[in-house]
Design an enzyme around this catalytic site. Sequence first.
Site, PDB file in Angstrom:
ATOM      1  N   ASP A 102      34.747  33.825  31.333  1.00  0.00           N
ATOM      2  CA  ASP A 102      34.926  35.256  31.532  1.00  0.00           C
ATOM      3  C   ASP A 102      35.519  35.826  30.236  1.00  0.00           C
ATOM      4  OD1 ASP A 102      34.940  37.542  33.313  1.00  0.00           O
ATOM      5  OD2 ASP A 102      37.076  37.251  33.609  1.00  0.00           O
ATOM      6  N   ARG A 164      34.585  28.060  47.882  1.00  0.00           N
ATOM      7  CA  ARG A 164      34.165  27.078  46.877  1.00  0.00           C
ATOM      8  C   ARG A 164      33.022  26.205  47.386  1.00  0.00           C
ATOM      9  NH1 ARG A 164      38.087  27.010  42.778  1.00  0.00           N
ATOM     10  NH2 ARG A 164      40.254  27.133  43.414  1.00  0.00           N
TER      11      ARG A 164
HETATM   12  P1  IMP Z   1      38.725  33.323  31.489  1.00  0.00           P
HETATM   13  O1  IMP Z   1      39.955  32.668  30.955  1.00  0.00           O
HETATM   14  O2  IMP Z   1      38.901  34.819  31.612  1.00  0.00           O
HETATM   15  O3  IMP Z   1      37.469  32.975  30.731  1.00  0.00           O
HETATM   16  O4  IMP Z   1      38.593  32.885  32.997  1.00  0.00           O
HETATM   17  C1  IMP Z   1      37.879  31.824  33.419  1.00  0.00           C
HETATM   18  C2  IMP Z   1      38.293  31.506  34.840  1.00  0.00           C
HETATM   19  O5  IMP Z   1      38.428  32.699  35.625  1.00  0.00           O
HETATM   20  C3  IMP Z   1      37.245  30.695  35.547  1.00  0.00           C
HETATM   21  O6  IMP Z   1      37.454  29.315  35.368  1.00  0.00           O
HETATM   22  C4  IMP Z   1      37.408  31.124  36.979  1.00  0.00           C
HETATM   23  O7  IMP Z   1      38.393  30.314  37.605  1.00  0.00           O
HETATM   24  C5  IMP Z   1      37.911  32.527  36.917  1.00  0.00           C
HETATM   25  N1  IMP Z   1      36.831  33.511  37.145  1.00  0.00           N
HETATM   26  C6  IMP Z   1      36.236  34.317  36.233  1.00  0.00           C
HETATM   27  N2  IMP Z   1      35.298  35.087  36.787  1.00  0.00           N
HETATM   28  C7  IMP Z   1      35.262  34.765  38.095  1.00  0.00           C
HETATM   29  C8  IMP Z   1      34.460  35.212  39.216  1.00  0.00           C
HETATM   30  O8  IMP Z   1      33.567  36.068  39.134  1.00  0.00           O
HETATM   31  N3  IMP Z   1      34.750  34.631  40.406  1.00  0.00           N
HETATM   32  C9  IMP Z   1      35.699  33.675  40.571  1.00  0.00           C
HETATM   33  N4  IMP Z   1      36.461  33.216  39.553  1.00  0.00           N
HETATM   34  C10 IMP Z   1      36.242  33.764  38.331  1.00  0.00           C
END
Ligand code: IMP
Length: 179
Positions: A102, A164
């Site tokens: 994300d 999940r």
């Molecule tokens: P980042 O550090 O913002 O890249 O976040 C990554 C983590 O956020 C992933 O491993 C997920 O656990 C969570 N995440 C990001 N987008 C989603 C989503 O649409 N649904 C559920 N979890 C998400």
Amino acid sequence: MDDDILKVLVSQEEIKQINHRLGQQIKEDYAGKVPIMIGILKGASVFLSDLIREIDGYLEIDFMQTSSYGDGFESSGEVKVTKDLDADVTGRDIIIVEDIIDSGHTLKKLIEVLEAKNANSVKICTLLDKEERREVDIDVDYIGTRVENEFLVGYGLEYLGKYRNLPYVGVLKPEIYQN
Ligand code: IMP
Ligand code: MG
């Protein structure tokens, strides 16, 4: 559970095809090597366990877990490793396996931690890539599929710890998280 889902985004069949394609690629890229595939708990556990069975070659697995201060929708820049590796990865070839990227903060932190352990190489494999949300620059080596900026659940992804175990990736009905 299915009643809480607005639409299926990545079906069981599509996930199967993605895993097969990525598995073939990884097998070819790591021919003659024994990579350590590191699943990021808990979300990537479902993807990792299916993906490794599509790789016809020697490999090892391990897990790490991170926490970040966020509200469940947004991860903050402050990422902490809450479960570290069991294996010594000095000189080893690592593939980090994530469910979704994300903002990129989680992976940026993990890459830093793993590079400090003197791995020979660190590559990244993600099932889903929410590219437009990226806040930090990361090279992703293996991508299952790119997705729009929607909140997703299933196949490892959760909302309040649930969903999940859905066998596909879907968009949650807004009323579920607006209540
Ligand atoms: P980042 O550090 O913002 O890249 O976040 C990554 C983590 O956020 C992933 O491993 C997920 O656990 C969570 N995440 C990001 N987008 C989603 C989503 O649409 N649904 C559920 N979890 C998400
Ligand atoms: Mg995660």
